[in-house]
Design a protein around this motif. Structure first.
Motif, PDB file in Angstrom:
ATOM      1  N   MET A  93      20.440  49.555  55.556  1.00  0.00           N
ATOM      2  CA  MET A  93      19.848  48.888  54.330  1.00  0.00           C
ATOM      3  C   MET A  93      21.489  48.412  53.899  1.00  0.00           C
ATOM      4  O   MET A  93      22.647  49.895  54.389  1.00  0.00           O
ATOM      5  N   SER A  94      22.343  47.859  53.776  1.00  0.00           N
ATOM      6  CA  SER A  94      23.811  46.861  53.608  1.00  0.00           C
ATOM      7  C   SER A  94      23.296  46.038  52.683  1.00  0.00           C
ATOM      8  O   SER A  94      23.240  45.838  51.777  1.00  0.00           O
ATOM      9  N   VAL A  95      25.186  46.534  51.382  1.00  0.00           N
ATOM     10  CA  VAL A  95      25.317  46.279  50.354  1.00  0.00           C
ATOM     11  C   VAL A  95      26.976  45.179  51.037  1.00  0.00           C
ATOM     12  O   VAL A  95      27.341  45.707  51.097  1.00  0.00           O
ATOM     13  N   HIS A  96      27.350  44.176  50.186  1.00  0.00           N
ATOM     14  CA  HIS A  96      28.680  43.636  49.886  1.00  0.00           C
ATOM     15  C   HIS A  96      28.574  43.312  48.724  1.00  0.00           C
ATOM     16  O   HIS A  96      28.055  42.860  47.679  1.00  0.00           O
ATOM     17  N   LEU A  97      30.419  44.341  48.417  1.00  0.00           N
ATOM     18  CA  LEU A  97      30.795  44.442  47.327  1.00  0.00           C
ATOM     19  C   LEU A  97      31.831  43.693  47.297  1.00  0.00           C
ATOM     20  O   LEU A  97      32.542  43.774  47.884  1.00  0.00           O
ATOM     21  N   LEU A  98      31.974  42.509  46.401  1.00  0.00           N
ATOM     22  CA  LEU A  98      33.592  41.745  45.958  1.00  0.00           C
ATOM     23  C   LEU A  98      34.233  42.077  45.276  1.00  0.00           C
ATOM     24  O   LEU A  98      33.980  42.962  43.910  1.00  0.00           O
ATOM     25  N   MET A  99      35.431  42.780  45.796  1.00  0.00           N
ATOM     26  CA  MET A  99      36.439  43.436  44.250  1.00  0.00           C
ATOM     27  C   MET A  99      37.987  41.956  44.281  1.00  0.00           C
ATOM     28  O   MET A  99      38.412  41.745  45.778  1.00  0.00           O
ATOM     29  N   SER A 100      37.647  42.704  43.213  1.00  0.00           N
ATOM     30  CA  SER A 100      39.003  41.170  42.767  1.00  0.00           C
ATOM     31  C   SER A 100      39.788  41.531  41.783  1.00  0.00           C
ATOM     32  O   SER A 100      39.436  42.572  40.240  1.00  0.00           O
ATOM     33  N   ALA A 101      41.014  41.612  41.910  1.00  0.00           N
ATOM     34  CA  ALA A 101      42.063  41.846  40.767  1.00  0.00           C
ATOM     35  C   ALA A 101      41.613  40.747  39.868  1.00  0.00           C
ATOM     36  O   ALA A 101      43.030  40.125  38.912  1.00  0.00           O
ATOM     37  N   GLY A 102      40.875  39.373  40.402  1.00  0.00           N
ATOM     38  CA  GLY A 102      41.509  38.155  39.045  1.00  0.00           C
ATOM     39  C   GLY A 102      42.261  37.630  38.758  1.00  0.00           C
ATOM     40  O   GLY A 102      43.208  37.670  39.187  1.00  0.00           O
ATOM     41  N   ARG A 103      42.789  37.402  37.362  1.00  0.00           N
ATOM     42  CA  ARG A 103      44.117  36.979  37.391  1.00  0.00           C
ATOM     43  C   ARG A 103      44.612  37.705  36.614  1.00  0.00           C
ATOM     44  O   ARG A 103      45.742  37.524  36.057  1.00  0.00           O
ATOM     45  N   GLY A 104      44.919  38.730  37.072  1.00  0.00           N
ATOM     46  CA  GLY A 104      45.960  40.320  36.448  1.00  0.00           C
ATOM     47  C   GLY A 104      46.845  40.064  37.127  1.00  0.00           C
ATOM     48  O   GLY A 104      47.704  39.528  38.396  1.00  0.00           O
ATOM     49  N   PRO A 105      48.180  40.759  36.501  1.00  0.00           N
ATOM     50  CA  PRO A 105      49.011  41.707  37.594  1.00  0.00           C
ATOM     51  C   PRO A 105      49.738  41.629  38.644  1.00  0.00           C
ATOM     52  O   PRO A 105      48.449  42.207  38.699  1.00  0.00           O
ATOM     53  N   ARG A 106      50.584  41.742  39.302  1.00  0.00           N
ATOM     54  CA  ARG A 106      50.350  42.271  40.662  1.00  0.00           C
ATOM     55  C   ARG A 106      50.085  44.199  40.283  1.00  0.00           C
ATOM     56  O   ARG A 106      49.638  44.515  41.276  1.00  0.00           O
TER      57      ARG A 106
END
Length: 224
Positions: free
Chosen positions: A1-14
């Motif tokens: 089984m495999s799962v994809h996770l998308l991690m995002s900093a969004g519109r946050g600062p650096r």
């Protein structure tokens, strides 16, 4: 089984992009300890070295789904900013969500098309009214149906019907691919600062995001 996770900093600062890189390392180390494998499918770098605006990671193994759930939601990296010594803020947030990555193309074969001759009403002369020159074509795997009566020959209507079915299936696949892309972009705007589901901290000595550190996960309410 495999799962994809998308991690995002969004519109946050650096700092959020900096935090994402460290959370990604922590996730990978956590997965390895649990006997799971990870692969960075895609990363979007930030404007500073060793930072990411987003990362798509594939987690594989028997417990991949449960593991992904433990890393889903708002994640917090708790550490002073490496870029602004004057700021007192220490909580940097990242969003992490399971996501679809692709849509398999619908296989099309004429053997899967059921062709039935039929008659249709309306103008067209005696030949059209008396002969079953119209075609009703059904693509059995998808259930798509087309009816063609534009030509006076059954063979021509049959050919047009098969072409129409192929085109509709291709358009459906393309729409599904666009929906996957929209869903991924939507995740970037889902970041909620505060109330994280998971808090990670660097090691006091190294501060490099390696494991063996205290991890805080918000307890989800259980049944009463």
């Amino acid at each position: 089984m495999s799962v994809h996770l998308l991690m995002s900093a969004g519109r946050g600062p650096r700092e959020c992009a900096w935090a994402l890189a460290r959370l990604l390392c922590r996730l990978e180390a956590d997965a390895a300890r649990q006997g799971l494998t990870t692969r960075r499918v895609q990363t979007v770098p930030g404007d500073r070295p060793d930072t990411y605006r987003s990362a798509l990671v594939r987690v594989s193994g028997a417990d991949a789904e449960a593991f992904a759930a433990s890393w889903t939601g708002t994640l917090c990296w708790q550490a002073p900013s490496p870029y602004r010594a004057s700021t007192g803020r220490k909580n940097w947030y990242v969003v992490s969500r399971p996501c679809r990555t692709d849509v398999p193309a619908t296989a099309f074969a004429e053997a899967d098309v059921e062709i039935v001759g039929c008659r249709t009403g309306g103008p067209g002369g005696q030949h059209r009214n008396k002969a079953s020159t119209a075609v009703r074509a059904v693509h059995r795997p998808s259930g798509i149906v087309v009816v063609v009566d534009t030509e006076r020959q059954f063979s021509l209507n049959r050919r047009i019907a098969v072409q129409l079915l192929r085109q509709r299936i291709e358009r459906g696949d393309e729409a599904a691919r666009r929906a996957v892309t929209r869903d991924q972009w939507r995740i970037h705007d889902e970041l909620v600062r505060g109330d994280p589901t998971r808090v990670e901290r660097p090691r006091p000595a190294a501060g490099d995001g390696t494991p063996r550190q205290r991890t805080h996960q918000r307890r989800r309410p259980g049944p009463r």
